[in-house]
Design a protein around this motif. Sequence first.
Motif, PDB file in Angstrom:
ATOM      1  N   ARG A   1       0.588  -1.231  -0.013  1.00  0.00           N
ATOM      2  CA  ARG A   1       0.049   0.000   0.009  1.00  0.00           C
ATOM      3  C   ARG A   1       0.855   1.275  -0.030  1.00  0.00           C
ATOM      4  O   ARG A   1       0.482   2.230  -0.816  1.00  0.00           O
ATOM      5  N   LEU A   2       1.760   1.119   0.866  1.00  0.00           N
ATOM      6  CA  LEU A   2       2.710   2.443   0.924  1.00  0.00           C
ATOM      7  C   LEU A   2       3.473   2.620  -0.287  1.00  0.00           C
ATOM      8  O   LEU A   2       3.506   3.825  -0.750  1.00  0.00           O
ATOM      9  N   ALA A   3       4.070   1.366  -1.140  1.00  0.00           N
ATOM     10  CA  ALA A   3       4.729   1.872  -2.292  1.00  0.00           C
ATOM     11  C   ALA A   3       3.776   1.909  -3.459  1.00  0.00           C
ATOM     12  O   ALA A   3       4.480   2.115  -4.550  1.00  0.00           O
ATOM     13  N   GLY A   4       2.664   1.620  -3.367  1.00  0.00           N
ATOM     14  CA  GLY A   4       1.694   1.954  -4.459  1.00  0.00           C
ATOM     15  C   GLY A   4       1.746   0.662  -5.366  1.00  0.00           C
ATOM     16  O   GLY A   4       1.469   0.733  -6.650  1.00  0.00           O
ATOM     17  N   TRP A   5       2.164  -0.556  -5.029  1.00  0.00           N
ATOM     18  CA  TRP A   5       2.307  -1.756  -5.748  1.00  0.00           C
ATOM     19  C   TRP A   5       0.942  -2.319  -6.363  1.00  0.00           C
ATOM     20  O   TRP A   5      -0.058  -2.365  -5.454  1.00  0.00           O
ATOM     21  N   GLU A   6       0.978  -2.500  -7.451  1.00  0.00           N
ATOM     22  CA  GLU A   6      -0.495  -3.122  -8.151  1.00  0.00           C
ATOM     23  C   GLU A   6       0.189  -4.345  -9.106  1.00  0.00           C
ATOM     24  O   GLU A   6       0.810  -4.272  -9.955  1.00  0.00           O
ATOM     25  N   PRO A   7      -0.537  -5.603  -8.758  1.00  0.00           N
ATOM     26  CA  PRO A   7      -1.633  -5.988  -7.625  1.00  0.00           C
ATOM     27  C   PRO A   7      -0.676  -6.064  -6.328  1.00  0.00           C
ATOM     28  O   PRO A   7       0.607  -5.980  -6.176  1.00  0.00           O
ATOM     29  N   LEU A   8      -1.309  -6.072  -5.089  1.00  0.00           N
ATOM     30  CA  LEU A   8      -0.760  -6.172  -4.015  1.00  0.00           C
ATOM     31  C   LEU A   8      -0.361  -7.501  -3.724  1.00  0.00           C
ATOM     32  O   LEU A   8      -0.769  -8.487  -4.054  1.00  0.00           O
ATOM     33  N   PRO A   9       1.023  -7.504  -3.336  1.00  0.00           N
ATOM     34  CA  PRO A   9       1.704  -9.015  -3.224  1.00  0.00           C
ATOM     35  C   PRO A   9       1.261  -9.445  -1.883  1.00  0.00           C
ATOM     36  O   PRO A   9       1.062  -8.905  -1.061  1.00  0.00           O
ATOM     37  N   LEU A  10       1.217 -10.906  -1.778  1.00  0.00           N
ATOM     38  CA  LEU A  10       0.616 -11.468  -0.696  1.00  0.00           C
ATOM     39  C   LEU A  10       1.880 -12.269   0.097  1.00  0.00           C
ATOM     40  O   LEU A  10       1.690 -12.797   1.163  1.00  0.00           O
ATOM     41  N   SER A  11       2.990 -12.413  -0.595  1.00  0.00           N
ATOM     42  CA  SER A  11       4.037 -13.232  -0.085  1.00  0.00           C
ATOM     43  C   SER A  11       5.224 -12.498  -0.324  1.00  0.00           C
ATOM     44  O   SER A  11       5.322 -11.450  -0.961  1.00  0.00           O
TER      45      SER A  11
END
Length: 574
Positions: A244-254
């Motif tokens: 969320r902080l880095a703005g990654w899409e899609p959000l990583p889960l691992s």
Amino acid sequence: MIRVEDVSVTYPAAAAPTLRGVDLAVAEGELCLVVGPTGAGKSTLLGAACGRVPHFTGGLLTGRVLVDGRDTAAHLPRDLADVVGVVGQDPLAGFVTDTVEEELAYGMEQLGVAPGLMRTRVEDALDLLGLAALRDRPLATLSGGEQQRVAIGAVLTAQPRVLVLDEPTSALDPTAAEEVLAALARLVHDLGVTVLLAEHRLERVVQFADQVVALDTDGGATAGDPATVLATAAVAPPVVELGRLAGWEPLPLSVRDARRAAGPLRERLATPSGPDRAHAPARAQPVHAPAPGAPLLRAAGVHVRHGAVHAVRGVDLELRAGEVVALLGRNGAGKSSLLWALQGQGPRGAGTVQLVGVAAGPGARAPGARGRGARGRGGPDRDRGPDPARLAPAEARRCVALVPQSPSDLLYLPTVAAECAAADAQAGAAPGTAAGALEALAPGVPAGRHPRDLSEGQRLALALAVQLAGDPAVVLLDEPTRGLDYAAKAALSRALGALAAEGRAVLLASHDVEFVAGCAHRTLVLAEGEVIADGPARDVLAGSAAFAPQVAKILRPLPLLTVEDVRAGLGRRP
């Protein structure tokens, strides 16, 4: 396999429903993770899926819960035992036999499984959960994590089609937790077992989830794909918070997926430019190393035996004022045994534990008097105090206080107010001392409520307040984050920091490396009863494959441990 249709649950005397209009479908062979803040209704949802709600808990359930086509409102838990296996938060409370092997076989005996098949399943469970070396051990002699694995194994041997687990890894070290979750994943993928699981330590389990159900504090629920639901959920693991902080899409889960996306962020933190440059030199490393204070407790050559088990082997340890020290190690490493030996009530076969510059008895100096301005005064032999084991229990509490793994073990009166008043009287403290400490730790806890009706975080705060009434110089905590959500852990971290700032020494044993990364100044690692590492938390955690927090793994080799460290490194406000 599990269908929850417009379900609401309201407990007696409750002002509002715990669950409100929940709709959910869990397919066969799916792992569904239930998340949400403490008190949001996770245990209630799990209880409804296995028939415990409302049959055992009482209250009103509207709507319908179907498990393998059976309506749980019309079937008692015993009528679902051949389909649903349940592992609760307190494994010891569910044991009915004496030894590990007997407990693994007990459920199958009740279901009438043939003896030959029982033996095969017991052996499978022993191997699957790493319990083979413990098969003949009495259950009462196991560590909390070992008991947790036995409880899971006792359910697995019955081979239910649905598993309902409430915080199954809360008492497990990181490696053991990974092994248990990997075993659950194999059951899901290979045998088609359906798993409904509630867990606060989301960093351990979210990567295994096929579906996430996020519960709100108002009783509502949102279900769907893990990355989609966690993008807006009130609680999320560090890997998601970092995304969320880095703005990654899609959000990583691992960690693996996050490392693939972390290259630009790692470069930015290592060589910032523009407005970030001013923050880089001072904030590239987390601030977890205050100036050492005066020693308050010294242990030398401590040995602890429990029968044939040599739990602690020659430990040397010094606790200093103003320091939060974390004690890590795998299950059975001797952490709890060491805490009890330091406190004085546990067995100690050899070695010494000595208070330094700490007076015993009602006239003891308050720890606040040993605060920042008094650091460095302890240490000479003439300031050496007594061995806690030689003090009367009331005197020992004024010097070294311990909050055990189950805080409710310290609570025995019918109301919060009565517990606080008794703590003041037993400690010889002014009336209102414990209540004031409780208000500082957990504001708004109702004075007239029974301790068993409090949340896990409130119960921990009450037990800690009871111990703090004696104004101890040294505070010991054993697995203090069990049952706590991320917000409660953050509050506990601040509380421990405040205790250290008063000049106390804090030592906590924990398997929660994310919590340790955010609160500990110094970290010790115990293995086979021996201290194998002792140093700044940043160095010990970041350099460990087993105990490194998620952020450290993702951003290695940068010396950052938490999302807050990354936010500070980027120069952003919380």
